[in-house]
Write an enzyme that holds these catalytic residues in place. Structure first.
Site, short mmCIF file in Angstrom:
data_model
loop_
_atom_site.label_atom_id
_atom_site.label_comp_id
_atom_site.label_asym_id
_atom_site.label_seq_id
_atom_site.Cartn_x
_atom_site.Cartn_y
_atom_site.Cartn_z
N LYS A 1 69.48 9.57 2.93
CA LYS A 1 69.66 10.81 3.70
C LYS A 1 68.35 11.60 3.72
O LYS A 1 67.44 11.31 2.94
CB LYS A 1 70.78 11.63 3.07
CG LYS A 1 70.50 12.04 1.64
CD LYS A 1 71.77 12.43 0.91
CE LYS A 1 71.44 12.86 -0.51
NZ LYS A 1 72.64 13.01 -1.34
N TYR B 1 45.89 36.08 0.01
CA TYR B 1 46.76 37.21 0.37
C TYR B 1 47.25 37.95 -0.86
O TYR B 1 47.63 37.35 -1.86
CB TYR B 1 47.98 36.71 1.14
CG TYR B 1 47.67 36.16 2.50
CD1 TYR B 1 47.10 36.97 3.49
CD2 TYR B 1 47.96 34.84 2.82
CE1 TYR B 1 46.82 36.47 4.75
CE2 TYR B 1 47.71 34.33 4.08
CZ TYR B 1 47.13 35.16 5.04
OH TYR B 1 46.86 34.65 6.28
C1 LIG Z 1 72.54 12.32 -2.50
C2 LIG Z 1 73.75 11.70 -3.02
C3 LIG Z 1 73.65 10.59 -3.89
C4 LIG Z 1 72.35 10.08 -4.44
O1 LIG Z 1 71.95 10.92 -5.48
P1 LIG Z 1 70.60 10.63 -6.32
O2 LIG Z 1 70.70 11.59 -7.43
O3 LIG Z 1 69.47 10.94 -5.40
O4 LIG Z 1 70.65 9.23 -6.73
C5 LIG Z 1 74.83 9.97 -4.26
N1 LIG Z 1 76.02 10.42 -3.82
C6 LIG Z 1 76.15 11.49 -3.01
C7 LIG Z 1 77.50 11.93 -2.57
C8 LIG Z 1 75.02 12.17 -2.59
O5 LIG Z 1 75.15 13.24 -1.81
#
Ligand SMILES: *Cc1c(COP(=O)(O)O)cnc(C)c1O
Length: 383
Positions: free
Chosen positions: A41, A270
């Site tokens: 993702k 800044y």
């Molecule tokens: C993002 C996600 C994962 C993966 O998690 P990691 O800690 O990056 O391995 C697994 N399950 C769900 C539902 C997620 O949203």
């Protein structure tokens, strides 16, 4: 470094060979019967969806998980034949596209099951679904005590819904083994509602990167959803992971755009949050928060230049960041490389270290790399 970063101002180098080796190392650490669901993702955690997925397909990932349908469609363009789970909730007006793409949604309530089934009936197709159980995350999924209701809804809607998996998500796999054990137990209790002959046909999954170490050798679990770890980053500081060795996949760089000497007392950037305590040599780097550097790095982060750690001076700005190069034996030359994440002969800045300076978690720091930061792919193989 071997790469010639000609004309690049801010870029990330992604080592696809390391990614592939990480997948293999993780697989070896897991029980052999486990399906590897590669979580890609958010543009594969900022690494770039298509190249990452291409490599993970070659490395024989069994399935993929994304957050939404746009990511699912891009994944399908790369290769067909891999199951795709959509981890985030689908909105009702996305169901049609979900069915067209044949992705596997995670259902959290009977209403979702009915709506999806009704549409599948109209489209004369079958939706393959996973049932998500909330065992203590409080986000998606049916509350574990009410799992039977969701299961019954899916049964009622056969054949337009076909049960393909059951899953839950841990809230604290990297920090609280007791709570993780409780979540696991609640999940296992739910599975008792399923006909025993059905269970082996389902994908049964709970573990994310941090959960893998506590993966029970026996029992019905037959898949893990691996995200962060495949990118060579260990989740959290209290991680339960033992000896599993993964390689860093990503490094992040910019270049020195200007070097100048300034007198003691000069305010920097800044808001004048930094004032030079000594006559100093300051380098202006060609990346700022618009490239993925958090403003929390201001007066706090460090950058590798010429194999030394150089501190960030003053506030990180949108396109430029200032660093103290006074202590380098030789002044840096304009155009040379500065490294925010990565290693040189004598120094290294891990994603975790960068994230800590940035006041971010590792996932967040990677996702923050913006589109302006160009992704450069190295493909050294595992041979
Ligand atoms: C993002 C996600 C994962 C993966 O998690 P990691 O800690 O990056 O391995 C697994 N399950 C769900 C539902 C997620 O949203």
């Amino acid at each position: 470094m071997s790469l010639h970063p000609d004309k690049l101002r801010a870029w990330a180098v992604i080592n696809l060979g390391a990614l592939e080796r990480n997948l293999k190392a993780i697989r070896e650490a897991m029980p052999a019967h486990l399906s590897y669901i590669a979580v890609v993702k958010a543009n594969a955690y900022g690494h770039g969806l298509a190249p990452v997925v291409t490599r993970l397909m070659r490395a024989e990932a069994d399935a993929f998980a994304v957050a939404n349908l746009e990511e699912a469609a891009r994944l399908r363009e790369v290769g067909t034949g891999w199951p795709i789970l959509v981890l985030s909730v689908l909105l009702p007006d996305e169901y049609e596209e979900a069915l067209r793409l044949r992705v596997r949604p995670l259902l959290s309530c009977p209403e979702e099951a009915s709506a999806l089934a009704a549409l599948a009936a109209r489209m004369n197709c079958q939706a393959q679904v996973h049932l998500k159980i909330d065992t203590g995350m409080g986000r998606l999924g049916v509350w574990h005590e009410r799992f039977a209701e969701l299961l019954e809804a899916v049964r009622r809607h056969q054949p337009h819904l076909r049960l393909d998996g059951v899953c839950t998500h841990f809230s604290s796999a990297d920090s609280d083994p007791e709570f993780t054990a409780l979540q696991r137990a609640r999940f296992l209790a739910c599975l008792r509602h399923l006909p025993p002959e059905l269970l082996p046909q389902l994908l049964v999954h709970a573990d994310n990167s941090a959960g893998i170490e506590s993966f029970p050798r026996g029992g019905p679990f037959n898949a893990a959803r691996v995200g962060l770890l495949q990118f060579g980053v260990r989740p959290g500081h209290g991680s339960l992971l033992g000896d599993l060795v993964t390689e860093p996949v990503l490094s992040f760089h910019a270049r020195v755009g200007l070097v100048k000497d300034l007198p003691a007392g000069t305010p920097i950037s800044y808001g004048q949050t930094c004032r030079l305590r000594r006559p100093s040599r300051v380098a202006v780097l060609t990346a700022g928060y618009a490239d993925g550097l958090s403003t929390r790095l201001s007066n706090r982060g460090q950058v590798i230049i010429r194999d030394r750690l150089c501190p960030v001076l003053g506030r990180v700005t949108m396109d430029q960041t200032l660093v103290d190069v006074t202590d380098l034996p030789q002044p840096p030359t304009v155009g040379e490389v500065a490294t925010f994440i990565g290693r040189s002969a004598g120094c290294a800045i891990s994603v975790s270290q960068f994230a800590q300076w940035s006041g971010q978690i590792e996932w967040e720091a990677l996702c923050a790399l913006s589109a302006r930061t160009q992704r450069v792919y190295r493909t050294d193989s595992a041979l």
